[in-house]
Design a protein around this motif. Structure first.
Motif, PDB file in Angstrom:
ATOM      1  N   TRP A  62       0.815  -1.210   0.000  1.00 13.91           N
ATOM      2  CA  TRP A  62       0.000   0.000   0.000  1.00 13.91           C
ATOM      3  C   TRP A  62       0.850   1.261   0.000  1.00 13.91           C
ATOM      4  CZ3 TRP A  62       0.254   3.759   3.714  1.00 13.91           C
ATOM      5  CH2 TRP A  62       0.912   3.437   4.906  1.00 13.91           C
ATOM      6  N   ARG A  63       1.981   1.236   0.683  1.00 10.62           N
ATOM      7  CA  ARG A  63       2.819   2.429   0.745  1.00 10.62           C
ATOM      8  C   ARG A  63       3.381   2.783  -0.636  1.00 10.62           C
ATOM      9  NH1 ARG A  63       4.686   5.146   4.883  1.00 10.62           N
ATOM     10  NH2 ARG A  63       4.164   3.477   6.350  1.00 10.62           N
ATOM     11  N   THR A  64       3.749   1.751  -1.394  1.00  6.07           N
ATOM     12  CA  THR A  64       4.254   2.002  -2.747  1.00  6.07           C
ATOM     13  C   THR A  64       3.182   2.646  -3.605  1.00  6.07           C
ATOM     14  OG1 THR A  64       5.796   0.130  -2.628  1.00  6.07           O
ATOM     15  CG2 THR A  64       5.195   0.923  -4.830  1.00  6.07           C
ATOM     16  N   PHE A  65       1.973   2.077  -3.564  1.00  5.61           N
ATOM     17  CA  PHE A  65       0.877   2.632  -4.359  1.00  5.61           C
ATOM     18  C   PHE A  65       0.537   4.055  -3.902  1.00  5.61           C
ATOM     19  CE2 PHE A  65       0.057  -1.943  -5.071  1.00  5.61           C
ATOM     20  CZ  PHE A  65      -0.026  -1.936  -6.453  1.00  5.61           C
ATOM     21  N   TRP A  66       0.589   4.292  -2.593  1.00  7.96           N
ATOM     22  CA  TRP A  66       0.292   5.623  -2.064  1.00  7.96           C
ATOM     23  C   TRP A  66       1.335   6.631  -2.522  1.00  7.96           C
ATOM     24  CZ3 TRP A  66      -3.429   8.486  -0.424  1.00  7.96           C
ATOM     25  CH2 TRP A  66      -3.185   9.634   0.326  1.00  7.96           C
ATOM     26  N   VAL A  68       3.223   6.434  -5.159  1.00  5.02           N
ATOM     27  CA  VAL A  68       3.078   6.652  -6.607  1.00  5.02           C
ATOM     28  C   VAL A  68       1.908   7.597  -6.876  1.00  5.02           C
ATOM     29  CG1 VAL A  68       2.417   5.544  -8.792  1.00  5.02           C
ATOM     30  CG2 VAL A  68       4.138   4.485  -7.316  1.00  5.02           C
ATOM     31  N   ALA A  69       0.800   7.385  -6.175  1.00 11.00           N
ATOM     32  CA  ALA A  69      -0.365   8.257  -6.361  1.00 11.00           C
ATOM     33  C   ALA A  69      -0.032   9.707  -6.024  1.00 11.00           C
ATOM     34  CB  ALA A  69      -1.523   7.763  -5.499  1.00 11.00           C
ATOM     35  N   LYS A  70       0.667   9.923  -4.916  1.00 11.27           N
ATOM     36  CA  LYS A  70       1.069  11.287  -4.542  1.00 11.27           C
ATOM     37  C   LYS A  70       2.049  11.857  -5.562  1.00 11.27           C
ATOM     38  CE  LYS A  70       2.636  10.502  -0.435  1.00 11.27           C
ATOM     39  NZ  LYS A  70       3.263  10.785   0.890  1.00 11.27           N
ATOM     40  N   GLY A  71       2.962  11.006  -6.019  1.00  9.97           N
ATOM     41  CA  GLY A  71       3.949  11.455  -6.989  1.00  9.97           C
ATOM     42  C   GLY A  71       3.342  11.874  -8.306  1.00  9.97           C
ATOM     43  N   LEU A  72       2.268  11.213  -8.706  1.00  9.87           N
ATOM     44  CA  LEU A  72       1.617  11.567  -9.978  1.00  9.87           C
ATOM     45  C   LEU A  72       1.062  12.978  -9.939  1.00  9.87           C
ATOM     46  CD1 LEU A  72      -0.303   8.270 -10.883  1.00  9.87           C
ATOM     47  CD2 LEU A  72       1.747   9.200 -11.987  1.00  9.87           C
ATOM     48  N   PHE A  73       0.502  13.360  -8.805  1.00 11.75           N
ATOM     49  CA  PHE A  73      -0.039  14.715  -8.678  1.00 11.75           C
ATOM     50  C   PHE A  73       1.074  15.759  -8.736  1.00 11.75           C
ATOM     51  CE2 PHE A  73      -3.656  12.391  -6.803  1.00 11.75           C
ATOM     52  CZ  PHE A  73      -4.688  12.993  -7.511  1.00 11.75           C
ATOM     53  N   GLY A  74       2.249  15.369  -8.283  1.00 10.93           N
ATOM     54  CA  GLY A  74       3.373  16.303  -8.314  1.00 10.93           C
ATOM     55  C   GLY A  74       4.253  16.118  -9.546  1.00 10.93           C
ATOM     56  N   LEU A  75       3.794  15.261 -10.474  1.00 10.35           N
ATOM     57  CA  LEU A  75       4.549  14.968 -11.700  1.00 10.35           C
ATOM     58  C   LEU A  75       5.968  14.490 -11.392  1.00 10.35           C
ATOM     59  CD1 LEU A  75       3.430  17.937 -14.019  1.00 10.35           C
ATOM     60  CD2 LEU A  75       2.494  15.621 -13.875  1.00 10.35           C
ATOM     61  N   ASP A  76       6.059  13.672 -10.346  1.00 12.65           N
ATOM     62  CA  ASP A  76       7.355  13.102  -9.971  1.00 12.65           C
ATOM     63  C   ASP A  76       7.822  12.126 -11.051  1.00 12.65           C
ATOM     64  OD1 ASP A  76       9.449  12.351  -7.839  1.00 12.65           O
ATOM     65  OD2 ASP A  76       8.524  10.418  -8.338  1.00 12.65           O
ATOM     66  N   LYS A  77       9.073  12.228 -11.455  1.00  6.68           N
ATOM     67  CA  LYS A  77       9.583  11.396 -12.551  1.00  6.68           C
ATOM     68  C   LYS A  77       9.533   9.908 -12.205  1.00  6.68           C
ATOM     69  CE  LYS A  77      12.703  14.804 -14.635  1.00  6.68           C
ATOM     70  NZ  LYS A  77      14.115  15.113 -15.007  1.00  6.68           N
ATOM     71  N   GLY A  78       9.832   9.571 -10.956  1.00  6.60           N
ATOM     72  CA  GLY A  78       9.801   8.177 -10.560  1.00  6.60           C
ATOM     73  C   GLY A  78       8.400   7.594 -10.634  1.00  6.60           C
ATOM     74  N   ALA A  79       7.409   8.348 -10.160  1.00  5.97           N
ATOM     75  CA  ALA A  79       6.025   7.884 -10.188  1.00  5.97           C
ATOM     76  C   ALA A  79       5.529   7.749 -11.623  1.00  5.97           C
ATOM     77  CB  ALA A  79       5.135   8.855  -9.413  1.00  5.97           C
TER      78      ALA A  79
END
Length: 267
Positions: A62-66, A68-79
């Protein structure tokens, strides 16, 4: 045997085998054959309980998915790379599944085919274990190159043949393309989320109207049992492959496939 007990047994089998490189679909087909069930009556059940295994992955990671979800909103390259890799690996299965869905469903009732693919897949695992030379550690799913993700997606399509094993094909395929063991396993786990979800939605959309209230009750029972079983199996599996490797699963496939062929021939 009551249908409730059958649902419990098949749910346990699904949870045990979904993320191991031994083919959950193949085991469910052989189990229904061994127990004397009508393959067609349990075909939708066997696919419909797969989301339970998906839920186990979501809970365990769940932490990985969480993140990634947060990273997508911030346009994080890893996510973005994480989601990109899963989508490009998922896409080939969508195309092939839609194009050859009827052919694939026909193969789902062929227990002899399952036995042969279990045996062949076992020797394939031994070959990859011997000749693949993946690094000890990697940069995680987000660090897998785009080209490798596409290749893993193509290899996953082999799992449409019952007995091949989706997890086995994707994990060993990733290793053959230079991905470390742990990342290859996690890539397979995460890729299961869109792949198995898509397969389940497709089957329920196609046959859901024909299912009775009792059918949905049995699916619920099998799903609950499969979820609990998968929770235990996934963590144990990662520990085994990082310490021992895949050879035990390869020999298991070969033995089960050979035993299944013998039983189908002599019964």
């Amino acid at each position: 045997m009551t249908d409730t007990l059958a649902a419990i047994l098949l749910g346990i089998l699904e949870g045990l085998t979904e993320f191991l490189p031994v083919s959950s679909t193949g085991h469910l087909i052989l189990a229904t054959e061994l127990l004397g069930f009508d393959q067609r009556e349990w075909e939708v059940f066997n696919i419909a309980i797969q989301p339970a295994a998906i839920l186990a992955i979501v809970v365990l990671y769940w932490r990985t998915f969480w993140d990634v979800a947060k990273g997508l909103f911030g346009l994080d390259k890893g996510a973005l790379a994480f989601v990109r890799n899963l989508l490009v690996a998922f896409f080939p299965a969508v195309l092939l599944g839609l194009a050859f869905g009827d052919v694939i469903e026909t193969m789902l009732g062929n227990a002899v085919l399952v036995c042969w693919t279990l045996i062949i897949g076992g020797f394939a695992i031994l070959a990859v274990e011997r000749w693949a030379n993946p690094p000890a550690e990697g940069a995680g799913v987000a660090g897998v190159p785009l080209r490798t993700s596409v290749l893993v997606g193509l290899v996953q399509c082999l799992a449409m043949i019952p007995g091949v094993s989706r997890s086995g094909a994707t994990i060993l395929g990733a290793m053959a393309f230079g991905v470390d063991r742990k990342t290859a396993a996690e890539f397979s786990f995460f890729l299961a989320v869109p792949t198995l979800s898509g397969a389940t939605v497709y089957q329920l959309a196609k046959y859901g109207a024909d299912l009775s209230a009792r059918d949905f009750e049995l699916i619920g029972i099998g799903s609950a049992v499969g979820f609990v079983t998968a929770l235990v199996v996934v963590k144990l599996f990662v520990t085994i492959i990082t310490r021992i490797g895949f050879a035990p699963f390869a020999w298991y496939r070969i033995v089960i496939g050979a035993a299944g062929l013998a039983w189908l021939t002599l019964r």
